[in-house]
Design a protein around this motif. Structure first.
Motif, short mmCIF file in Angstrom:
data_model
loop_
_atom_site.label_atom_id
_atom_site.label_comp_id
_atom_site.label_asym_id
_atom_site.label_seq_id
_atom_site.Cartn_x
_atom_site.Cartn_y
_atom_site.Cartn_z
N ILE A 53 0.67 -1.03 -0.54
CA ILE A 53 0.07 -0.29 -0.43
C ILE A 53 0.97 1.34 0.42
O ILE A 53 0.67 2.32 -0.66
CB ILE A 53 -1.48 0.15 1.57
CG1 ILE A 53 -1.64 -0.83 1.27
CG2 ILE A 53 -1.49 1.36 1.21
CD1 ILE A 53 -2.90 -1.14 2.24
N VAL A 59 -3.16 -1.10 -2.92
CA VAL A 59 -4.38 -1.29 -2.07
C VAL A 59 -4.96 -2.92 -2.50
O VAL A 59 -5.56 -2.49 -2.75
CB VAL A 59 -5.72 -0.24 -1.76
CG1 VAL A 59 -6.39 0.15 -1.12
CG2 VAL A 59 -4.80 1.43 -2.19
N PHE A 61 -7.09 -5.68 -0.48
CA PHE A 61 -8.14 -5.88 0.13
C PHE A 61 -7.85 -7.23 0.70
O PHE A 61 -8.59 -7.47 2.03
CB PHE A 61 -9.23 -5.07 0.24
CG PHE A 61 -9.64 -3.80 -0.50
CD1 PHE A 61 -10.98 -3.18 -1.01
CD2 PHE A 61 -9.02 -3.23 0.27
CE1 PHE A 61 -11.45 -2.15 -1.12
CE2 PHE A 61 -8.74 -1.75 0.05
CZ PHE A 61 -10.19 -1.03 -0.31
N LEU A 110 -5.49 -4.98 -13.34
CA LEU A 110 -6.45 -4.77 -13.35
C LEU A 110 -5.48 -3.39 -12.07
O LEU A 110 -4.66 -3.03 -11.73
CB LEU A 110 -6.92 -5.48 -12.34
CG LEU A 110 -7.68 -6.67 -12.92
CD1 LEU A 110 -8.62 -7.43 -12.17
CD2 LEU A 110 -8.17 -6.32 -14.26
N LYS A 111 -6.71 -2.65 -12.72
CA LYS A 111 -6.07 -1.02 -11.92
C LYS A 111 -6.82 -0.72 -10.48
O LYS A 111 -8.11 -0.86 -10.53
CB LYS A 111 -6.09 0.27 -13.24
CG LYS A 111 -5.47 -0.19 -13.97
CD LYS A 111 -5.16 1.24 -14.90
CE LYS A 111 -6.44 1.15 -15.30
NZ LYS A 111 -7.17 1.88 -16.15
N ILE A 113 -9.34 0.83 -7.76
CA ILE A 113 -10.73 -0.03 -6.46
C ILE A 113 -10.55 -2.20 -7.68
O ILE A 113 -10.59 -2.95 -6.86
CB ILE A 113 -11.59 0.65 -7.08
CG1 ILE A 113 -12.67 -0.04 -6.00
CG2 ILE A 113 -12.50 0.26 -8.51
CD1 ILE A 113 -12.06 0.75 -4.36
N TYR A 114 -10.20 -1.62 -8.57
CA TYR A 114 -10.18 -3.21 -9.03
C TYR A 114 -9.59 -4.72 -8.74
O TYR A 114 -9.74 -5.64 -8.73
CB TYR A 114 -10.87 -3.95 -10.86
CG TYR A 114 -12.08 -2.58 -11.47
CD1 TYR A 114 -11.68 -1.66 -11.49
CD2 TYR A 114 -13.37 -2.79 -10.69
CE1 TYR A 114 -13.33 -0.66 -12.16
CE2 TYR A 114 -14.57 -2.12 -11.60
CZ TYR A 114 -14.13 -0.71 -11.87
OH TYR A 114 -15.12 -0.43 -12.33
N PHE A 117 -11.03 -5.04 -5.38
CA PHE A 117 -11.77 -6.13 -5.87
C PHE A 117 -11.19 -7.22 -5.37
O PHE A 117 -11.33 -8.84 -5.15
CB PHE A 117 -12.98 -5.67 -6.36
CG PHE A 117 -13.82 -4.56 -5.53
CD1 PHE A 117 -14.22 -4.07 -6.39
CD2 PHE A 117 -13.91 -4.14 -4.11
CE1 PHE A 117 -15.22 -2.79 -6.36
CE2 PHE A 117 -14.66 -3.41 -3.88
CZ PHE A 117 -15.20 -2.28 -4.62
N LEU A 118 -10.56 -7.56 -6.10
CA LEU A 118 -10.27 -9.24 -6.93
C LEU A 118 -9.21 -9.67 -5.75
O LEU A 118 -9.60 -11.09 -5.95
CB LEU A 118 -9.26 -8.96 -8.29
CG LEU A 118 -9.15 -10.50 -8.56
CD1 LEU A 118 -10.23 -11.36 -8.96
CD2 LEU A 118 -8.47 -10.44 -10.10
N VAL A 250 -4.91 -2.58 7.74
CA VAL A 250 -5.16 -0.77 6.83
C VAL A 250 -5.28 -0.24 7.79
O VAL A 250 -4.50 1.01 7.83
CB VAL A 250 -6.38 -1.20 5.99
CG1 VAL A 250 -6.55 0.24 6.18
CG2 VAL A 250 -6.06 -2.59 4.37
N LEU A 254 -2.30 3.02 8.77
CA LEU A 254 -3.16 4.29 9.35
C LEU A 254 -2.75 4.72 10.10
O LEU A 254 -3.06 5.73 10.19
CB LEU A 254 -4.38 4.25 8.15
CG LEU A 254 -4.51 4.18 6.61
CD1 LEU A 254 -6.26 4.18 6.30
CD2 LEU A 254 -4.28 5.39 6.31
N ARG A 301 -4.74 12.48 9.67
CA ARG A 301 -4.60 11.27 8.48
C ARG A 301 -3.13 10.47 8.09
O ARG A 301 -3.18 9.68 7.40
CB ARG A 301 -4.63 12.25 7.77
CG ARG A 301 -6.29 12.64 7.26
CD ARG A 301 -6.88 13.01 5.62
NE ARG A 301 -8.29 13.41 5.76
CZ ARG A 301 -8.41 14.51 5.04
NH1 ARG A 301 -8.38 13.57 3.40
NH2 ARG A 301 -9.83 14.70 5.48
N ALA A 326 0.66 8.00 0.42
CA ALA A 326 0.24 7.32 -1.37
C ALA A 326 -0.85 7.41 -2.24
O ALA A 326 -1.66 7.21 -1.49
CB ALA A 326 1.04 5.56 -0.70
N THR A 328 -3.06 6.06 -5.06
CA THR A 328 -2.54 4.88 -5.70
C THR A 328 -2.28 5.34 -6.92
O THR A 328 -3.02 5.88 -7.85
CB THR A 328 -4.87 4.53 -5.82
OG1 THR A 328 -5.05 5.38 -4.64
CG2 THR A 328 -5.24 3.22 -5.67
N LYS A 331 -3.80 6.59 -10.71
CA LYS A 331 -4.97 7.96 -10.41
C LYS A 331 -4.36 9.60 -11.23
O LYS A 331 -4.72 10.02 -9.95
CB LYS A 331 -5.49 7.67 -9.13
CG LYS A 331 -6.92 8.22 -8.53
CD LYS A 331 -7.27 7.84 -7.35
CE LYS A 331 -8.49 8.75 -6.98
NZ LYS A 331 -8.29 8.42 -5.52
#
Lengths: 332, 421, 299
Positions: A53, A59, A61, A110-111, A113-114, A117-118, A250, A254, A301, A326, A328, A331
């Motif tokens: 990350i 990122v 998940f 994949l880029k 958010i995808y 998700f993957l 995560v 943070l 933050r 960082a 993403t 973007k």
């Protein structure tokens, strides 16, 4: 006298191990060593996730996949395989790396958010597999009966003191290795891939190879975190592969500071302390944790360590300030 | 370099100091005499949040009520019980961690493990290492006590056991099936260890008691699954004459509500082992007639004044009727108290020795007593039975009690088959 | 794995009809929740991870209004509007601060709110599960269609959802408001420069998403038991639906929801113990072949 960064870090590592070894004399009783053992598992996991990350801009998940995979592989190898602890450890690391290579190769195409998700989908697939494959994994009950720890090199991991020292050493060595990777040319290339992938291409470096390698390294250390946790609870539970572990990772990053190497370690410490204290005081743990999270997400933050480093820098300190969180990759 | 360790140590010391002060204030006992009247701290790892919160809450209520009685009667030579609960939020690794903290940081000498079945296994591993006296009160998985590999000398169980329930359920269902000609059966149980073990054992023994029975299908919804449509339509397709379900609490309520609007119960008799629990019975708004259920806890079974009195005093104090979890936890305190009075100590080995083979009077006993079997450290002789439910009090007017001779016979055979004996 | 049962079901018309309608039923509620999620992402470029909590609130609001008034229609309306209002407040107070930030921060804000709401629900309504029961209007025997069974309540649910879907489609494609929303989604700065208050648009879309989720919750109450944390499972499923259908596409949400409903429905017959895994497998497959989803736009 010029010391190379590696030598300096190595000295710090040795010093840290010595300090940790002595601390139980200051805080006698198992509560302290229990805390440090749990911390070591989470800190390694969170730091490995930050490789992706923070340093890689990827990122994920689903990093909890490796935590769960590491815990189950290690525990099963010891429980059903009956092999030695070092062999189980080595095999677990290999499995973690291999799985990371395969899953990484699919996901990094994949880029944004995808990609996230993957990775989550893969983690939940593993979770479903663990729950469904009851004869091997014990299903939702986890592995019952305990994890045997045959002695090796005179180390008996069923002795609480040995276990404590073992976890401290693994923690420090893992952090040292990850630090070394991050500060190496590979680490800087990774940062460049995060910040400006096009430029990296012009320099003749293939971004996907760098990302894949980062994914594999992160996966290996994530698995190591899982092995320590399986030793602590003497089992492995499906929770270790549930998406909440990724979420906690995560959050630790943070909390402590995404741009600082030791941020995840600090974040893990804080989260564990918070968790233990709040559980002791109230049964409305969610309410308290939720409010804390909101304060951090909306206020602090850069995380505690990042915030502190900024304050240090403002007071004219060593000139080091926390890097910005960082962005993403891709973007624009 | 930033001194993270220093701040952390400072903070930890502060927390320790604050904790100690709070602890001392909380005891409310003069500092000097604390040593003599040191409370007996009992740690209760349980689940107080999420879908299964009711488990922890009703367990804790029952423990508190019994502990108060003990304390009011003078405790153990002046030493009173102090209960400390911890919420694992349903996560087994948290259950393990909480148990360690209760023992190491909170100084608990005894653990009442009011965890779910997964959590109980996790707690068991901690007890294996720390060797403190522990009583599991909510886990019904037989292997927790039956499997010698999992057993631990200082761990006991006062919960009902899966194998006992299966035998009684199958025996009752078998006779109803014979009487009403219910040949084709299906099951619909939650897909996790409890649901699977419970259902497969039931079906196995049903075949033993009534060999003409034919299993035409199985449905396995996920635990806490909100929508049972796909399972209900599957059952409707197969048109079984009878349906067995180990669904419980909110899941059972949802399932019955959803199945009712499909008219499922017009053609199929439902045998829901977990229906006769006050929480569930009062939540199903239009309880269809003629559902068969095991008695999880009903104040009229056993039909003794002790049992009814216990239920009423629980209701008076907490506003709800007790649950199955409540009586199991009350029983644990009952055993503990007897053992402590007999040995005049809280030492794990002494208590364990006293508990093995101990028989106490209990309002939950089939004949007024319950025994803690020595060989596998779990209770036998508790009241369990089946009956048909009605939508109002007493909810299960006629209970067919389980016969303990039969239960123990089949249990011994089962243990040999599993390689436990 | 039970391929035999699956094959025999495919060859039996009544089984196909019953399982298909069953799939539609599960899919419909899922669509309402997923549509809101998809809309919010499409317009605000934000993943509303706490969407499941809005569903949960809708259920609890409906339960309370029904308990006080005895009128189910009132309960549904009250719940939908109440949750819409709540979503608006949440968006203005909290979410708007993290627009444009890392998705991690957005995730965290939502996670914090989920934790708070779960405990708040526990404090206000209690930890015990609640059940509303079927309103008297729907307590009738089910309909029999060509060998398949369809309860009256589910028929009502399907009709309402299809109406909502049609309404949404018309709103977005056919009205001026819809045009404004689409414009704000494509280029908020330009839209704002043209004199349109994007804050109002964003708030409105979020409120609409919340209203849909609240409506779904209220519609589910007669056949569900309510408990703190019940939003979670529908969140995961609606996620899968929006990913499969394509983030930002309401039509995609409809198709995705129906697909998932059918996968579950037939999956329970063929793969009774791996139905969840089947869903994730499906999601993985779609992500690999068409990363933006079936109806999604690239980038």
């Amino acid at each position: 006298m010029i010391r190379s960064p590696i030598a300096r870090d190595a000295l710090i590592a040795v010093a840290a191990i010595l300090v940790l070894a002595v601390l139980p004399l200051v805080f006698p009783g198992q509560a302290f060593s229990d805390f440090v053992i749990r911390l070591s598992a989470f800190a390694i996991f969170a730091t490995s996730l930050n490789l992706l990350i923070g340093y890689g801009g990827m990122v994920s998940f689903g990093h909890g996949l490796f935590y769960g995979l590491g815990a189950y592989s290690f525990a099963l190898l010891l429980q059903k395989g009956g092999i030695s602890v070092p062999a189980a450890f080595a095999l677990t690391v290999t499995i973690g790396g291999a799985v990371a290579a395969v899953i990484g190769a699919i996901c990094i195409r994949l880029k944004e958010i995808y990609f996230s998700f993957l990775t989550l989908a893969f983690q939940m697939l593993l979770y479903s597999l663990i729950i469904a494959w009851t004869p091997l994994t014990g299903g939702d009950q986890g592995l019952t009966g305990g994890v045997p720890r045959p002695p090796f090199l005179g180390i008996r991991l069923d002795d609480p003191q040995h276990l404590y020292l073992f976890c401290c050493v693994v923690l420090v060595v893992s952090l040292f290795l990850m630090r070394h990777i991050v500060e190496s040319p590979f680490g800087y290339t990774l940062r460049m891939v995060r910040d400006n992938p096009r430029r990296v291409g012009f320099l003749g470096v293939q971004a996907w190879r760098i990302r894949l390698l980062a994914f594999v390294v992160a996966g290996i250390f994530g698995s190591i975190g899982g092995t320590l946790m399986s030793l602590y609870v003497s089992s492995a539970y499906p929770d270790f592969a549930y998406w909440t572990i990724s979420g906690e990772g995560v959050f630790m990053i943070l909390l402590g500071g995404i741009g600082v190497f030791l941020g995840p370690l600090v974040g893990a410490t804080l989260l564990l302390l918070l968790s233990d204290t709040v559980t002791r005081l109230t049964e409305y743990f969610g309410l308290v944790l939720g409010v804390v999270i909101l304060c951090f997400a909306l206020g602090l933050r850069k995380g505690l360590l990042g915030f502190a480093l900024d304050a240090w820098a403002k007071r004219g300190g060593a000139g080091r300030s926390a890097p910005r969180p960082a962005v993403t990759a891709g973007k624009d | 370099m930033f001194d993270t360790k220093g701040t952390i140590r400072q903070r930890r010391n502060f927390i320790k100091a604050a904790g100690a002060l709070t602890g001392a204030a909380g005891l409310g006992v003069p500092f000097i005499s604390r040593a003599q009247n040191k409370p007996i701290r009992i740690g209760v790892p349980t689940i107080l949040s999420g879908r299964v919160a009711q488990l922890g809450i009703s367990s804790r209520n029952a423990i508190s009520m019994e502990a108060e009685k003990f304390n009011a009667a003078g405790g153990l030579g002046g030493r009173k019980i102090e209960i400390i609960t911890r919420d694992s939020k349903g996560k087994p690794d948290e259950a393990a961690n909480n148990t360690r903290q209760l023992i190491n940081s909170e100084g608990c000498e005894i653990i009442i493990s009011a965890e779910s079945s997964a959590g109980a296994f996790a707690v068991q591993e901690v007890i294996r290492e720390l060797k403190v006296l522990c009583i599991h009160t909510n886990s019904e998985t037989s292997s927790l006590s039956a499997d010698p590999k999992i057993r631990v000398p200082t761990a006991f169980r006062t919960a009902r056991q899966g194998i006992h329930d299966a035998i009684v359920s199958a025996s009752y269902a078998g006779s109803v099936a014979k009487a009403k000609g219910l040949k084709t059966w299906m099951s619909c149980s939650p897909d996790y260890a409890y649901g699977r073990d419970n259902t497969s054992l039931f079906l196995e023994y049903l075949k033993r008691f009534h060999p003409e029975v034919e299993l035409v299908g199985e449905a396995w919804p996920k635990l806490f699954q909100p929508d049972y449509t796909e399972n209900i339509t599957k059952i409707l397709q197969a048109k079984p004459q009878a349906l067995y379900s180990a669904l419980w609490a909110g899941d059972l309520v949802s399932f019955v509500d959803q199945a009712s609007i499909y008219g499922l119960f017009m053609q199929t008799s439902l045998f829901a082992i977990n229906m006769a629990d006050y929480t569930t019975l009062t939540a199903v708004k239009n309880l269809p007639a003629g559902i068969h259920s095991a008695t999880r806890y009903i104040k009229t079974f056993p039909a003794s004044s002790d049992n009814a009195a216990w239920a009423d005093s629980y209701k008076a104090e907490y506003g709800d009727y007790p649950t199955n979890w409540s009586w199991e936890n009350a029983l644990a305190v009952g055993f503990l108290v007897s053992a402590m009075r007999k040995t005049k100590s809280t030492d794990a080995t002494k208590l364990a020795g006293a508990l093995r083979g101990m028989k106490i009077k209990s309002p939950f006993g089939a004949d007024g007593t319950i025994t803690m079997r020595a060989e596998d450290q779990t209770t036998i002789g508790y009241a369990l039975g089946w009956g048909m439910t009605i939508p109002k009090e007493p909810y299960v007017p006629n209970v067919t009690p389980g016969d303990w001779k039969t239960i123990l016979e089949y249990e011994t055979e089962w243990k040999k088959k599993m390689g436990y004996a | 794995m039970d391929f035999e049962a699956l094959l025999s079901c495919f060859s039996s018309p009544s089984c196909v009809i019953t399982q298909t309608t069953g799939g539609l039923i599960s899919g419909m509620l899922l669509f309402l929740v997923a549509a809101g999620l998809s809309l919010i992402f499409g317009t605000l470029k934000v993943v509303n991870f706490m969407h499941g909590s809005l569903y949960m609130l809708g259920a609890y609001f409906a339960y309370t209004v029904y308990a006080l008034s005895g009128n189910y229609a009132l309960a549904v309306a009250g719940a939908a509007l109440g949750v819409g209002l709540f979503a608006l407040i949440f968006e203005r107070l909290l979410m708007s601060r993290v627009y444009g930030s890392d998705v991690l921060l957005q995730l965290l804000v939502c996670y914090g709110v989920i934790l708070i709401l779960d405990d708040a629900v526990k404090i206000i309504w209690g930890a015990q599960f609640l059940s509303m029961g079927m309103p008297p209007a729907f307590q009738r025997p089910p309909l029999f269609i060509a060998g398949g069974v369809l309860p009256v309540f589910y028929l009502f649910l399907i009709v309402i959802t299809l109406l909502v879907a049609a309404g949404l489609g018309f709103l977005i494609a056919g009205t001026r408001i819809g045009k404004i929303v689409r414009a704000a989604a494509i280029n908020p700065t330009m839209t704002s420069a043209l004199g349109i208050n994007t804050a109002v648009v964003f708030g409105g879309v979020f409120a609409l998403g919340g209203l849909l989720a609240g409506l779904a919750g209220a519609l589910a109450v007669p056949v569900r038991s309510l408990v703190s944390g019940m939003g979670f499972s529908i969140l995961i499923e609606s996620f899968i639906v929006t990913v499969i259908g394509g983030m930002g596409s309401v039509a995609g949400a409809l198709v995705g929801a129906l697909l998932i409903g059918l996968v579950r429905s037939f999956g329970t017959i063929g793969f009774p113990l791996f139905t969840d895994g089947l869903m994730f497998l499906f999601m993985t497959a779609v992500l690999i072949v068409r990363p933006s989803g079936l109806f999604g736009k690239e980038g």
